[in-house]
Design a protein around this motif. Structure first.
Motif, PDB file in Angstrom:
ATOM      1  N   THR A 170       0.842  -1.187   0.000  1.00 58.78           N
ATOM      2  CA  THR A 170       0.000   0.000   0.000  1.00 58.78           C
ATOM      3  C   THR A 170       0.875   1.233   0.000  1.00 58.78           C
ATOM      4  O   THR A 170       1.790   1.364   0.813  1.00 58.78           O
ATOM      5  CB  THR A 170      -0.890   0.009   1.255  1.00 58.78           C
TER       6      THR A 170
ATOM      7  N   ILE B 212      11.955   8.049   1.194  1.00 60.38           N
ATOM      8  CA  ILE B 212      10.608   8.536   0.941  1.00 60.38           C
ATOM      9  C   ILE B 212      10.494   9.906   1.589  1.00 60.38           C
ATOM     10  O   ILE B 212      10.769  10.065   2.774  1.00 60.38           O
ATOM     11  CB  ILE B 212       9.582   7.547   1.527  1.00 60.38           C
TER      12      ILE B 212
ATOM     13  N   ASN C  48       8.517   2.480   5.781  1.00 62.62           N
ATOM     14  CA  ASN C  48       9.266   3.626   5.233  1.00 62.62           C
ATOM     15  C   ASN C  48      10.757   3.591   5.550  1.00 62.62           C
ATOM     16  O   ASN C  48      11.573   3.930   4.721  1.00 62.62           O
ATOM     17  CB  ASN C  48       8.718   4.937   5.797  1.00 62.62           C
TER      18      ASN C  48
ATOM     19  N   ASP D  85       0.653   5.260   0.372  1.00 67.08           N
ATOM     20  CA  ASP D  85      -0.296   6.236   0.869  1.00 67.08           C
ATOM     21  C   ASP D  85       0.313   7.629   0.719  1.00 67.08           C
ATOM     22  O   ASP D  85       1.202   8.003   1.475  1.00 67.08           O
ATOM     23  CB  ASP D  85      -0.599   5.917   2.338  1.00 67.08           C
ATOM     24  N   LYS D  86      -0.168   8.341  -0.256  1.00 61.31           N
ATOM     25  CA  LYS D  86       0.309   9.712  -0.517  1.00 61.31           C
ATOM     26  C   LYS D  86       1.822   9.779  -0.536  1.00 61.31           C
ATOM     27  O   LYS D  86       2.438  10.667   0.051  1.00 61.31           O
ATOM     28  CB  LYS D  86      -0.234  10.667   0.539  1.00 61.31           C
TER      29      LYS D  86
ATOM     30  N   ASN E 149       5.354  10.644  -1.637  1.00 60.61           N
ATOM     31  CA  ASN E 149       5.953  11.630  -2.514  1.00 60.61           C
ATOM     32  C   ASN E 149       7.452  11.717  -2.307  1.00 60.61           C
ATOM     33  O   ASN E 149       7.987  11.232  -1.323  1.00 60.61           O
ATOM     34  CB  ASN E 149       5.261  12.986  -2.404  1.00 60.61           C
TER      35      ASN E 149
ATOM     36  N   GLY F 180       4.556  10.716   3.092  1.00 57.85           N
ATOM     37  CA  GLY F 180       3.584   9.652   2.877  1.00 57.85           C
ATOM     38  C   GLY F 180       4.061   8.360   3.491  1.00 57.85           C
ATOM     39  O   GLY F 180       5.140   8.298   4.080  1.00 57.85           O
TER      40      GLY F 180
ATOM     41  N   ASP G 228      -1.137   7.312  -4.434  1.00 56.78           N
ATOM     42  CA  ASP G 228      -1.905   6.322  -3.683  1.00 56.78           C
ATOM     43  C   ASP G 228      -2.042   5.102  -4.553  1.00 56.78           C
ATOM     44  O   ASP G 228      -2.463   5.203  -5.697  1.00 56.78           O
ATOM     45  CB  ASP G 228      -3.302   6.864  -3.364  1.00 56.78           C
ATOM     46  N   LEU G 229      -1.704   3.966  -3.983  1.00 57.17           N
ATOM     47  CA  LEU G 229      -1.825   2.758  -4.791  1.00 57.17           C
ATOM     48  C   LEU G 229      -1.947   1.563  -3.865  1.00 57.17           C
ATOM     49  O   LEU G 229      -1.313   1.507  -2.818  1.00 57.17           O
ATOM     50  CB  LEU G 229      -0.582   2.596  -5.687  1.00 57.17           C
ATOM     51  N   GLN G 230      -2.790   0.651  -4.285  1.00 55.67           N
ATOM     52  CA  GLN G 230      -2.980  -0.569  -3.510  1.00 55.67           C
ATOM     53  C   GLN G 230      -2.647  -1.727  -4.431  1.00 55.67           C
ATOM     54  O   GLN G 230      -3.285  -1.896  -5.466  1.00 55.67           O
ATOM     55  CB  GLN G 230      -4.441  -0.626  -3.045  1.00 55.67           C
TER      56      GLN G 230
ATOM     57  N   TYR H  75       3.376   0.651   3.118  1.00 62.41           N
ATOM     58  CA  TYR H  75       3.028  -0.472   3.976  1.00 62.41           C
ATOM     59  C   TYR H  75       3.138  -1.758   3.198  1.00 62.41           C
ATOM     60  O   TYR H  75       2.646  -1.862   2.083  1.00 62.41           O
ATOM     61  CB  TYR H  75       1.591  -0.319   4.494  1.00 62.41           C
TER      62      TYR H  75
END
Ligand SMILES: Nc1ncnc2c1ncn2[C@@H]1O[C@H](COP(=O)(O)OP(=O)(O)OP(=O)(O)O)[C@@H](O)[C@H]1O
Ligand SMILES: [Mg+2]
Lengths: 393, 335, 281
Positions: free
Chosen positions: A5, A56, A69, A7-8, A10, A59, A24-26, A62
């Protein structure tokens, strides 16, 4: 096998350049995801962030729900295949594959088992004693993949792994990677700028542009329902033709547009009333334009040049001062010659509409889904909307 | 940490729903990749830095320190501060100190002249040699090997070899020149002040042209050959090809090589010390400083001269850099 | 009459071969002359003849044994080897960090190292003199090992850094993915690959240390601790005014031959090392 996952997510380099902008990507467990995009859009950067080779900036990331991170690549449990293979030149194939396992302090018999297993899968057994310099390009790439497999990673990352191979080998390796995915069922994230690789390998494609995700979807979703002009023109070759138009009448089921030449066309695409009177673009793929007779076809154009590919023919039509020539693609030989004037039709069911900002108006239908080749496992496709069966020409 | 659970569920929704505020970054207590690498990098460079500080930084500072004292070489512990007296001092209407010593200025002139003469000759011959080596011909390997010989020979040996060749009575140079009818009388290459600097320059050029040629050759070989072919198709003459393609493309490498060689020439010591025994006509600034310090045991004066040498070399290096930057800017402005 | 293409090419070839011949002769002749002289004794020395006339080995015996050049060879070898060993050891880790890790201060360190490598040696002479005395190393080859580090270390760091930079980034990243830390990357991945570069760098630094004169002249008093350049530079004959040219040339040949042989064996590497150190800088 793992779920990933983003999450934002950047990434910025220094103060100025934001290379990845809030992604955002799953990625589901066992899924084969392909990231495509033009050169410099941040594909490698995103992949390297996932790998842990690049910090990173903001964001969260996961893996199976755990925040990673700040984990090292090996803690994340990823395996990575690089474009230039990056094999250790001073180690033979066996040592290359065993290096990571030795560092992880696995017992010797376990190392041997894993290396032999991955060598078997990739048919590398006869090569185990060779040094990378004595291998062909395809073999090196297989060793690189084998090295990743031996680590039994949760997540496989590929960065343009085939771009250093010649065309024939690329096709072969593509099939091997597809087979490998079916066999191992692992989660794979694969970066390429080759559309064919994206369309053939992916279960879902992520289209990246300037650090933003333009669209995520199955290959056919992207082809049939591009979310915007960028995706429409990026997926498909030759790219989609775009023609300037004005939206005359909006409607819940169909809309009327006036084309650049004053002709009106009714397309089965719902548009909101607020858009009425605005500038739009009509998109149509080269393979969907049909020929008509010069006498009564609604549109006429001069042919600029013709490309004979053998199995198909591309015709470039003079678009006047509207930009690039329009392309018509026929799946057969063509007698049309440069300088001819031709008449053509724009079948409404194949048209796309994009608003002034480039966003597409959601189409109701799918593409021309003709048939399924028996025995070929198509990836599980579930369209958001019911598919409308189209006339087969 | 209830932020944590929030941000775990947020991403699923984020794909469809409007993005919530930036998720909090869970404190894992770990350092990021970059932080870890920076730290390790410092650990890795520390030994080298410490060693460098000990053998270069510290002695340099002490040299500076001694340049303000009147210490003698055999008793460096006993000194008085004399301010700038080692550099320049006025007493009884007379001037003292390094800057008042005509020999120092002679050494400065010698060094600058030596640097200018030998580096420019090296550049010309090095370029010719590099162009020659860039041709394809049989026996190239042999020539390349021959070129490396002068480079491989220790400077002191070079000095002795050339000293012998320049011998006024039995030297090969005089013999060849006489046979060729260029001179009637043997020349005293080493003893004659007007000739001795040329002897030094010739020996130095002989030794260092190979280095220059190899640098330039490496740069030449990086020029893609299709550039020349294109120019040939365009009808450019050999000179035009050299002037318009070769020269601009190897310019950066040439400038770097020039700087390296100039820095090297400015600190010349051994060649002159052995070939002409530090004669007044050839003594270099390094030679002058060392003479003050070791031969005359004047640690203070010698240190002051050393500091001046250092400042002079640093100043010239800085102006090279400055000119280089100026050039770069000029280019950017033109584009 | 216009020359044909073939004739023009032949003409060009002629000039190329002529130039190559002249260049080779100029490069090799002084050494050849030294060899000739070293084989002559007595009045023969003063013959100006360009072919070998006599083969006397007395000069070699004299130079090596009586003048102590043999011992100096050993000293030079020890000093150069130890210096290079220490410098390589320290600089390989530093070069890795400087070439491969972006960290704050990296540029300043590189700049400092470049500056130190261009130092005039005389600038540290009196400070080094004090340091050498303080450490009790005066008149021992330890003094030379210490002082040679001044110029060898910046050189090895600089050249190794440029070599390290040319290794592909992906190789290092592959090792990171395999779970290797910096130390493992250096020792298990980079060092083995760098083998040839280490040899090249070591060789160049060795030659630099072998040829050094000023420190060796200043910090060594006793004949038995001299290095080769000083031994040759200070070689005296029976009388103060007559230099023993035969002995000097013999000694010169002896100390030069090993270096020339080394250089010719490692020709390609040396050229690449020289250019890596300078051109890419
Ligand atoms: N270290 C860096 N500092 C600054 N900008 C960088 C850095 N690395 C990459 N970039 C920039 O980030 C952007 C994305 O680079 P990236 O390598 O991810 O592109 P890509 O999509 O993989 O392209 P390609 O298809 O050519 O491989 C580029 O514009 C690049 O210039
Ligand atoms: Mg990339």
């Amino acid at each position: 096998m793992a779920q990933l996952t983003l999450d934002k997510l950047n990434k910025r380099y220094g103060e100025s350049a934001q290379v990845i902008k809030s992604i955002d990507l799953q990625v589901n467990s066992g899924e084969f995801i392909v990231i495509v995009g033009p050169s410099g859009c941040g594909k490698s950067t995103l992949l390297r962030m996932i790998a842990g080779l690049e910090d990173i900036s903001g964001g969260g990331m996961y893996i199976d729900g755990a925040y990673v991170n700040d984990d090292t690549p090996s803690e994340r449990g990823i395996g990575m295949v690089f474009q230039s293979y990056a094999l250790y030149p001073h180690m033979n194939v066996y040592e290359n594959m065993a290096f990571g396992l030795r560092l992880a302090k696995l017992p010797a018999d376990e190392i041997a088992r894993r290396v032999e297993e991955s060598a078997r899968i990739l048919q590398l057994e006869p090569l185990l004693k060779r040094k990378p310099k004595d291998l062909s390009g395809g073999q090196r790439q297989r060793v690189a993949i084998g090295r990743a497999i031996a680590r039994e990673p949760k997540l496989f990352l590929f960065d343009e792994p085939l771009s250093n191979l010649d065309a024939a080998l690329r096709v072969q390796m593509r099939m091997e990677i597809a087979a490998l995915h079916r066999r191992l069922g692992s989660t794979i994230i694969y970066v390429t700028h080759d559309q064919v690789e994206a369309m053939t390998l992916a279960q879902r494609i992520v289209v990246l542009n300037r650090g933003n995700i333009e669209q995520v979807g199955t290959p056919l979703e992207l082809y049939d329902h591009p979310a915007n002009e960028f995706v429409a023109q990026f997926i498909g070759s030759p790219k989609m033709n775009l023609m300037p138009a004005t939206l005359l009448t909006a409607g819940a089921t169909e809309s009327v547009v006036r084309l650049w030449n004053g002709k009106e066309l009714t397309v089965p695409i719902p548009t909101p009333a607020s858009a009425e009177g605005t500038k739009v673009k009509l998109g149509i793929r080269p393979e969907h334009i049909e020929w008509g007779s010069v006498a009564d076809a609604p549109y006429l154009a001069d042919v600029l040049f013709v490309e004979h590919m053998g199995n198909e023919t591309y015709h470039y039509l003079d678009s006047g001062n509207l930009g690039e020539p329009w392309v018509v693609r026929n799946p057969h030989r063509s007698a049309v010659a440069p300088g001819d004037t031709v008449g053509y039709l724009l079948p409404p069911e194949h048209c796309h509409l994009f608003d002034d900002s480039g966003k597409s108006f959601e189409r109701r239908g799918g593409g021309a889904v003709a048939m399924r080749v028996p025995g070929m496992d198509a990836p599980a496709i579930s369209f958001a909307e019911p598919m409308r069966t189209n006339v087969i020409h | 940490m209830n932020h944590n659970s929030e941000s775990l569920s947020a991403p699923m929704a984020a794909v469809t729903a409007a993005p919530p505020a930036q998720p909090a970054r869970p404190a894992t207590g770990k350092r990021s990749l970059q932080q870890r690498r920076s730290r390790a990098a410092w650990v890795l460079v520390t030994p080298a830095l410490i060693l460098l500080a000990a053998v270069a930084g510290w002695p340099l500072l002490r040299t500076l320190f001694y340049s303000f004292t009147n210490a003698a070489l055999d008793t460096p512990e006993e000194y008085d501060f004399v301010g700038l007296a080692n550099y320049l001092d006025f007493a009884d209407g007379d001037k003292f100190g390094v800057l008042a010593d005509p020999l120092w200025w002679q050494a400065v002139w010698n060094t600058l002249w030596f640097t200018f003469a030998s580096v420019s000759l090296e550049l010309v011959f090095g370029m010719l040699l590099a162009l020659l080596m860039n041709q394809k011909f049989r026996g190239q390997g042999l020539v390349r090997a021959a070129i490396l010989v002068p480079w491989a020979i220790p400077t002191i040996v070079t000095a002795k070899m050339w000293g012998w060749m320049f011998h006024d009575q039995y030297g090969v140079v005089n013999d060849l020149l006489t046979r060729a009818g260029l001179i009637a009388e043997p020349l005293a290459w080493i003893a004659e002040p007007t000739l001795s600097m040329w002897a030094v320059v010739i020996a130095d050029v002989w030794k260092t042209v190979p280095f220059m040629a190899l640098m330039l050759l490496a740069a030449l070989q990086m020029i893609p050959s299709d550039l020349y072919e294109a120019a040939r198709v365009d009808g450019a003459t050999a000179w035009q090809r050299f002037r318009r393609i070769t020269l601009p493309l190897i310019m950066p490498a040439m400038i770097v090589a020039l700087i390296f060689r100039s820095m090297d020439a400015l600190r010349v010591f051994d060649l002159i010390y052995v070939l002409t025994s530090n004669s007044e006509a050839t003594i270099s600034i390094s030679g002058y400083a060392r003479e003050q310090m070791i031969a005359f045991q004047e640690m203070g004066t010698g240190s002051a001269a050393s500091v001046l040498v250092f400042m002079m070399v640093a100043g010239i290096a800085a102006s090279f850099l400055w000119i280089g930057r100026f050039n770069d800017e000029g280019k950017e402005n033109k584009e | 009459m216009k020359l044909t293409r073939k004739q023009k090419e032949l003409g060009a070839k002629f000039w190329i071969y002529l130039a190559a011949l002249v260049v080779s002769v100029i490069c090799v002749f002084p050494f050849y002359n030294a060899v000739l002289t070293s084989l002559r004794t007595g009045q023969d020395l003063f013959l100006t003849s360009y072919l070998p006339t006599t083969f006397h080995w007395d000069n070699y015996v004299n130079a090596l044994v009586e003048n102590g050049v043999g011992l100096s060879l050993l000293n030079s070898f020890i000093v150069a080897t130890v210096t290079v060993g220490v410098c390589l050891l320290v600089s390989i880790t530093a070069a890795f960090a400087l070439a491969r890790v972006r960290f704050r201060g990296r540029k300043y360190i590189l700049f400092t190292i470049l500056c130190v490598s261009m130092f005039p040696q005389v600038a540290v002479l009196s400070g080094m003199f004090e340091l050498v005395r303080f450490l009790g190393l005066y008149d021992s080859i330890g003094a030379l090992i210490l002082s040679y580090t001044t110029f060898s270390l910046p050189f090895t760091v600089w050249v190794l850094t440029t070599f390290m930079r040319s290794l592909p980034v992906e190789l290092e990243e592959a090792a990171i993915v395999d779970g290797a830390g910096l130390w493992v990357i250096i020792s298990k991945v980079f060092a083995p690959i760098m083998g040839p570069s280490l040899v090249t760098t070591g060789l160049l630094a060795f030659i630099g240390a072998w040829n050094e004169f000023m420190f060796a002249l200043t910090f060594i008093i006793s004949t038995e601790n001299r290095t080769v350049p000083v031994a040759i530079g200070l070689l005296q004959g029976a009388s103060q005014y007559e230099l023993p040219w035969g002995n000097i040339m013999a000694a010169s040949v002896v100390v030069t031959v090993p270096i020339i042989v080394l250089v010719l064996i490692f020709q390609k590497r040396i050229v690449s090392g020289l250019t890596a150190g300078a051109v890419k800088g």
